[in-house]
Write a protein that holds these residues in place. Structure first.
Motif, short mmCIF file in Angstrom:
data_model
loop_
_atom_site.label_atom_id
_atom_site.label_comp_id
_atom_site.label_asym_id
_atom_site.label_seq_id
_atom_site.Cartn_x
_atom_site.Cartn_y
_atom_site.Cartn_z
N LEU A 160 -59.52 51.26 28.36
CA LEU A 160 -61.07 51.46 28.20
C LEU A 160 -61.71 51.74 27.31
O LEU A 160 -63.29 50.98 26.97
N TRP A 161 -61.48 52.35 25.83
CA TRP A 161 -61.35 52.49 24.92
C TRP A 161 -62.30 50.64 24.05
O TRP A 161 -63.18 50.39 23.40
N GLU A 162 -61.48 50.22 24.55
CA GLU A 162 -61.17 48.86 23.83
C GLU A 162 -62.92 47.75 24.33
O GLU A 162 -62.71 47.35 23.30
N ASP A 178 -65.55 47.19 22.29
CA ASP A 178 -66.29 45.65 21.78
C ASP A 178 -67.51 45.39 22.39
O ASP A 178 -68.85 44.81 21.79
N LEU A 179 -68.10 46.48 23.65
CA LEU A 179 -69.59 46.02 23.86
C LEU A 179 -70.37 46.75 22.70
O LEU A 179 -71.48 46.38 22.54
N VAL A 180 -70.01 48.29 22.23
CA VAL A 180 -70.89 48.21 21.29
C VAL A 180 -70.70 47.39 20.27
O VAL A 180 -72.23 47.36 19.75
N CYS A 181 -70.02 47.20 19.08
CA CYS A 181 -70.19 45.96 18.90
C CYS A 181 -70.57 44.93 19.03
O CYS A 181 -71.51 44.53 18.13
N SER A 182 -71.01 44.48 20.16
CA SER A 182 -71.99 43.49 20.52
C SER A 182 -73.44 43.77 20.49
O SER A 182 -74.30 43.12 19.94
N TRP A 183 -73.63 44.97 20.99
CA TRP A 183 -74.74 45.30 20.87
C TRP A 183 -75.20 45.48 19.25
O TRP A 183 -76.24 45.22 18.85
N LEU A 184 -74.15 45.85 18.19
CA LEU A 184 -74.40 45.85 16.74
C LEU A 184 -74.37 44.89 16.70
O LEU A 184 -76.12 44.15 15.82
N LEU A 185 -74.53 44.07 16.74
CA LEU A 185 -74.72 41.84 16.10
C LEU A 185 -75.74 41.64 16.36
O LEU A 185 -76.56 40.75 16.19
N CYS A 186 -76.52 42.18 18.09
CA CYS A 186 -77.05 41.06 18.14
C CYS A 186 -78.49 41.87 18.00
O CYS A 186 -79.98 41.42 18.05
#
Length: 367
Positions: free
Chosen positions: A86-88, A92-100
């Motif tokens: 669940l943490w992983e 990954d979702l938060v990393c995608s938000w930051l990159l976008c």
């Protein structure tokens, strides 16, 4: 990247723990609308304005209950822990938000970090520092700022954005001992409020001098938000008063125009342009005597003065008279002969017309 946790073992663990996967208060809960391409802020970060972008991102992540993945409060569990999948997935979702929400060039520089915390720390290290150059730029902008033609609301918004940026770069010190009996923190905040209020009033237009003086007489002075409300009300009051005065001035001009039209037939009418009233100018000009005020068709020097004409100059009245033929003696004076010679010449011409005499009569003329 979002589906990295969607393995068979992960699905089996989720089926065994349905309460955790459906708990909306959990940091691992993902709403169906939380796509990995979601743009959390209106403008992508391109290297400038990091403080504003950081604040917007933190608000968005906090609303989605994912702020702990960037500030370090949600710690990565070990791979054997039941929460690791669940943490992983959430990481990954938060990393995608930051990159976008980063510009392409900056996004490529942090693409291969494994956690959202690492991306956040790298951005903080590169763009989150407070330099004296930034403080100098803000102080210079604040010094040169004036209200000018801006209304009170726009001016207050502009100066408040500078205050907030300076507070973010160089925050005020505060007491953290929790045993202070002098209320140092409250006194520092009050001094900062008074300083901002004075800056705001100093940069307002002089038309608020009366209200400004009233506020300075108050003890203690109001907070900055209340002072802004007072100046906004005064601005609206001045706007209404100005409209009333303009309406009264236009009505007064209209009444004067009607009165002048009745009393003067040659009045052209008021020309309202910038508050000025224009009258029709006299365009008559005599080409015979080069004097304005009459035309050549009405020139007395050319056609003769009317009977009982009142002269302003006695010398002119003595040299000008009207004979029986209606020709002015002023022409005789201008021709270089005396008045007596002029009358003799006129008598001779009259005799010539009646008797038909020739040149013998002209030779007998006594010079």
């Amino acid at each position: 990247m979002v589906e990295s946790g969607g393995t068979s073992s992960g699905n089996a663990w989720t089926r065994n723990n349905p309460l955790v996967s459906q708990d909306m208060s959990s940091v691992f809960y993902i709403h169906p609308s939380d796509a990995n391409t979601t743009q959390l802020v209106s403008v992508k970060f391109n290297g400038t304005g990091y403080s504003n972008w950081k604040r917007s991102i933190m608000l968005s992540l906090s609303a989605k209950n994912k702020l702990g993945f960037v500030d370090g409060t949600v710690i990565k569990p070990v791979a054997s822990h039941v929460d690791f999948k669940l943490w992983e997935r959430c990481n990954d979702l938060v990393c995608s938000w930051l990159l976008c929400n980063l510009d392409d060039s900056i996004s490529r520089s942090v693409m291969f970090f494994k956690t959202a915390r690492e991306i956040w720390l790298d951005l903080e290290e590169r763009f989150g520092y407070a330099s004296m150059t930034q403080i100098f730029s803000l102080e210079q902008h604040l010094t040169e700022l004036e209200q000018g033609s801006k209304n009170v609301s726009d001016f207050f918004t502009e100066i408040k954005s500078i205050w907030d940026a300076m507070s973010d770069i160089s925050p005020l010190p505060c007491c953290t001992c929790r045993k202070c009996t002098w209320n140092v923190t409250q006194k520092v905040l009050q001094m900062e409020q008074d300083r901002k209020l004075l800056q705001f009033m100093m940069k307002l237009s002089d038309r608020f001098a009366t209200v400004r003086g009233d506020i300075l007489m108050q003890q203690p002075m109001p907070i900055i938000s209340n002072a802004f409300g007072i100046f906004s009300q005064e601005e609206r009051h001045q706007s209404l008063s100005q409209v009333t005065q303009q309406t009264e001035a236009l009505a007064f001009m209209a009444d004067n125009k009607k009165g002048l039209k009745k009393s003067n037939g040659n009045y052209k009418g008021s020309q309202i342009a910038g508050g000025a009233t224009g009258f029709k100018k006299n365009t008559y000009f005599c080409t015979h005597c080069n004097v304005a005020g009459h035309s050549v068709e009405r020139c007395f020097k050319l056609h003769g003065y009317p009977p009982n004409f009142k002269f302003k100059d006695r010398k002119v009245a003595a040299n000008v008279s009207v004979n029986s033929s209606g020709i002015s003696n002023d022409n005789a004076v201008n021709s270089g002969i005396s008045v007596a010679q002029y009358h003799q010449l006129m008598d001779l011409l009259n005799k010539q017309n009646t008797s038909g005499a020739g040149s013998s009569q002209i030779s007998s003329f006594d010079h």
